[in-house]
Design a protein around this motif. Structure first.
Motif, PDB file in Angstrom:
ATOM      1  N   ASP B 192      -7.574  -0.550  -8.022  1.00 50.05           N
ATOM      2  CA  ASP B 192      -6.390   0.482  -8.117  1.00 50.05           C
ATOM      3  C   ASP B 192      -7.071   1.874  -7.946  1.00 50.05           C
ATOM      4  OD1 ASP B 192      -7.650   1.013 -10.478  1.00 50.05           O
ATOM      5  OD2 ASP B 192      -6.040  -0.094 -11.842  1.00 50.05           O
ATOM      6  N   GLU B 193      -6.425   2.781  -8.191  1.00 50.53           N
ATOM      7  CA  GLU B 193      -6.767   4.156  -7.964  1.00 50.53           C
ATOM      8  C   GLU B 193      -7.951   4.487  -8.767  1.00 50.53           C
ATOM      9  OE1 GLU B 193      -3.630   7.038  -7.716  1.00 50.53           O
ATOM     10  OE2 GLU B 193      -2.684   6.254  -5.897  1.00 50.53           O
ATOM     11  N   GLN B 203      -4.791   7.598  -1.309  1.00 44.75           N
ATOM     12  CA  GLN B 203      -3.575   7.190  -1.665  1.00 44.75           C
ATOM     13  C   GLN B 203      -3.433   5.679  -1.184  1.00 44.75           C
ATOM     14  OE1 GLN B 203      -0.860   8.864  -2.838  1.00 44.75           O
ATOM     15  NE2 GLN B 203      -2.422  10.415  -3.256  1.00 44.75           N
ATOM     16  N   LEU B 204      -3.650   4.825  -2.202  1.00 41.28           N
ATOM     17  CA  LEU B 204      -3.477   3.450  -1.500  1.00 41.28           C
ATOM     18  C   LEU B 204      -2.102   2.778  -1.252  1.00 41.28           C
ATOM     19  CD1 LEU B 204      -5.839   2.048  -4.733  1.00 41.28           C
ATOM     20  CD2 LEU B 204      -6.611   2.412  -2.308  1.00 41.28           C
TER      21      LEU B 204
END
Lengths: 188, 558
Positions: B192-193, B203-204
């Motif tokens: 995750d981020e 920005q995933l």
């Protein structure tokens, strides 16, 4: 007799550590030994036994924590004093470190005379190697670091910190268990 | 990539999804002919809704079979993906589950089918070309991978970490209790981020992805059995003897389940959308998977088992019953009640196929391609059959030749020896010529092992019923499991040169604790002697102190 009690404490602790490390080696290490020993010689097993003994992740290798604890406790009981238990525990760890160093040197002296890495033997695969707790810990630590490296920076500290912790854990466990042993059965 | 005959088989395999819709058209549309254009989306919808099964049988130039049986479609509720037609709670958020098990030389075979260029061949092959070094050759990669891969991989999308782990455990538990799988966790990874440094400001296209990798702890035969249990047991599967796969020298089984195709497509769209800054070139997937008006949603699963067999056909063979000879069937072969059942058989050009049955090209239910020697049966259209039989002229096949390697003893300790015997036997009716037997690779891998005796030999002819052997002795100085690469036999028959090899075999050399300690002390002499002497002298001093003083002023409390 003060020295004698420490000596027998140390001897007992060493016996427990070495026997426990040898006979309770995780199955994954055996795959690694079966793969590497034909090329690197008979010191592969003792080396991996010592690595498993000295690098202990408390979260994944409870068995070695228990062995260090048991060895330290018995050593402490025989030493009979807190100071003696400390010496016994530390000397036990130090001798293990010495044995590990000796094994590593012997293994590389043998291995340097031999050829390239042999194939993984039939009936096994790299998946078995990845099942070794220590390998899992290392990869688990490396993956986030790889993500960090993409930004150009490599955090050496975060790379070394887990290894330092795994090295320190057995020392702390054996000494604390030793002091507990000395408190349970103190000398007058 | 240079195409060889073997590629026809993998093309057929990879074309499973493409062939199936085409054949489905014959099921759902009587006017369809294989050459006409069809609406792929509609056809795939039918396939996915009703399911499909396929038997792929390939015979190589030595007369040995390679067989795959696979099913495609909406997974049955026994897999637990859906309950009452609704996505079950444990698979919610799971975008893919991949379960794969291989043993013997199946993995190597698959890589060979993909071509040497796939893992580092030369540029003229035209395949994927990572590096121009032997380090990345297929053989060296296979040496590092090994031949037994038993893994389960599950990927969860946008699920809380604790929840995904809980669901993963639920899935494992279900697979264990329902099908007899066993698992041991290898790795889990959450992306995750927070996985990336904040300065990335990344920005995933997703909130999180959890990947769980498990090692399967059950035997190869149990995995194959479990995969069969996962499949629909109607149709061709009911005619298949599972032990054929379980007893084969090399086999593989796999399962791919996508609980929600819509979620997977959304994820892929997330990678490709945006202002060009996506992870993958925009429109890549949409161009690769142009499937018309088909809306992919809901669960999808593909399960397959396969094996590599020993030489089955020889000069004396005249026909092959696909189900009886290759799949152990003893009765009629019944296709799926609904959906598609198909059989594809491929023969080398050295076999002249003269006929096959059942045959119904008039109704597009069977098809024979003379150029590739490939026969196709629409099992659904043909209905229940006694078998699928191919009749041929096999004069160009070699006689039945067996090649075996044995060890005496079958394992030993460090310092001991084993005698290796490689025997070639002509079990056929015709002699073979220029027979060459070579088993030299072992000593190249392990130069430290002492090899004495003959590791290769040649004979001008080998008459029917005759055998020839080479025998050599190996002495082992180190413990471990040694790999004996396949011994290679080459011979001439009917102006053709044939090659056959044994499987890679492992040989265990065990070490006893006392022996290792003794060797350790000897190797480290005189330093080990000094340390042991110090420890011993200290011990004697301590024991003497105990005897002499009884502890002196110090004693233990009682």
């Amino acid at each position: 007799m003060a020295f004698g009690s420490k000596y027998f404490g140390w001897l007992s602790a060493m016996a427990i550590i070495l026997a426990g490390g040898w006979f309770l080696l995780p199955a994954g290490y055996n795959t690694l030994i079966q793969w590497m020993a034909p090329q690197l010689g008979n010191y592969v097993r003792p080396t991996l036994v010592m690595v498993n003994i000295l690098l202990v992740n408390p979260m994944t290798n409870i068995m070695m924590i228990a062995i260090w604890g048991a060895a330290g406790f018995l050593g402490g009981v025989l030493a009979g004093t807190k100071k003696g238990a400390f010496v016994v525990g530390f000397m036990t760890w130090l001798f293990c470190l010495g044995i590990a160093g000796f094994c590593v040197i012997q293994m590389f002296m043998t291995g340097l005379n031999l050829g390239t890495l042999p194939p993984i033997p039939p009936g096994t695969s790299i998946v078995d190697i990845l099942g070794i707790p220590l390998i899992q810990d290392v990869i688990g630590g490396i993956l986030p670091m790889i993500a960090g490296m993409a930004g150009g920076g490599l955090d050496i500290f975060s790379m070394i910190l887990p290894l330092v912790m795994w090295v320190v854990v057995p020392i702390v466990v054996v000494i604390v268990a030793g002091i507990l042993g000395a408190m349970v059965r103190p000398k007058e | 990539m240079k195409h060889v005959y073997k590629h026809a088989f993998v093309i057929a395999l990879m074309g499973f999804l493409l062939v199936s819709p085409a054949v489905a058209a014959t099921v759902f549309n009587d006017s369809y002919s294989p050459a006409q254009d069809v609406e792929i989306g509609d056809l795939l919808s039918n396939i996915l809704e009703h399911g499909a099964e396929l038997v792929l049988a390939n015979i190589d130039e030595e007369g040995a079979p390679q067989v795959i049986y696979g099913q495609l479609g909406i997974p049955s509720e026994t897999l637990g993906v859906t309950t009452g037609g609704v996505l079950s709670e444990m698979y919610t958020g799971c975008i893919a589950m991949v379960l794969v098990a291989t043993y013997g030389e199946m993995l190597e075979y698959i890589f060979e089918l993909l071509g040497t260029g796939f893992l580092g061949g030369n540029e003229s092959d035209g395949g994927f070309f990572p590096l121009q070094t032997e380090i990345f050759s297929m053989d060296s990669i296979m040496d590092l991978i090994g031949d037994e891969l038993n893994m389960l991989v599950n990927v969860f999308l946008d699920v809380e970490e604790a929840t995904s782990r809980y669901r993963m455990n639920e899935i494992k538990s279900h697979l264990t209790t329902s099908f007899g799988f066993g698992f041991s966790e290898l790795f889990s990874l959450r992306i995750d981020e927070s996985f990336f440094p904040p300065e990335f400001e990344l920005q995933l296209p997703f909130q999180s992805i959890d990947v769980f990798i498990e090692q399967m702890t059950i035997s190869d035969a149990e995995v194959i059995d479990a995969i069969f249990d996962v499949m629909n047991t109607d149709g061709f599967a009911a005619s298949i003897d599972r032990t054929i796969f379980e007893n084969a020298p090399a086999a593989a089984a796999g399962l791919i389940a996508v609980p929600d195709m819509d979620a997977l497509v959304d994820l892929i769209s997330g990678f490709t959308s945006g202002d060009g800054g996506g992870f993958i070139a925009a429109d890549f997937f949409t161009s690769q998977f142009d499937i018309g008006n088909l809306t992919l949603e809901g669960p999808l699963a593909v399960a397959a088992v396969g094996y590599l067999g020993e030489q089955l056909l020889s000069t004396s063979s005249t026909d092959l019953d696909i189900f009886a000879d290759l799949l152990g069937s003893t009765g009629n072969v019944v296709p799926l009640d609904s959906g598609l059942s198909a059989v594809i058989a491929h023969f080398p050009h050295t076999i002249n196929v003269t006929s096959y049955s059942p045959e119904d090209q008039a109704h597009n239910l069977t098809y024979y391609d003379n150029a590739t020697n490939l026969i196709f049966w629409n099992g659904t259209g043909l209905g229940t059959q006694p078998d699928y039989t191919v009749t041929f002229n096999a004069t160009n096949l070699p006689p039945l030749i067996s090649l075996e390697r044995s060890f005496d003893p079958e394992s030993c300790s460090v310092g001991e020896s084993t005698q290796v015997t490689v025997t070639v036997t002509n079990d056929g009716d015709d002699p073979i010529a220029n027979v060459s037997l070579v088993d030299t690779e072992f000593s190249a891998i392990y130069p430290d092992a002492g090899v004495s005796g003959s590791t290769s030999d040649n004979w001008a002819t080998l008459a029917p019923g005759a055998s020839q052997s080479i025998t050599y002795t190996v002495t082992f100085t180190n413990e471990g499991r040694y790999t004996f690469p396949g011994a290679v036999l080459t011979y001439d028959y009917n102006t053709n040169v044939f090659t056959k090899d044994t499987s890679n075999q492992g040989f265990d050399v065990t070490a006893d604790v006392v022996g290792l300690i003794q060797q350790g002390i000897a190797d480290g002499w005189p330093y080990t002697g000094m340390i042991l002497g110090l420890v011993g002298v200290t011990g004697i001093y301590s024991v003497l102190g105990l005897i002499r003083g009884g502890g002196g002023s110090e004693f233990y409390q009682t």
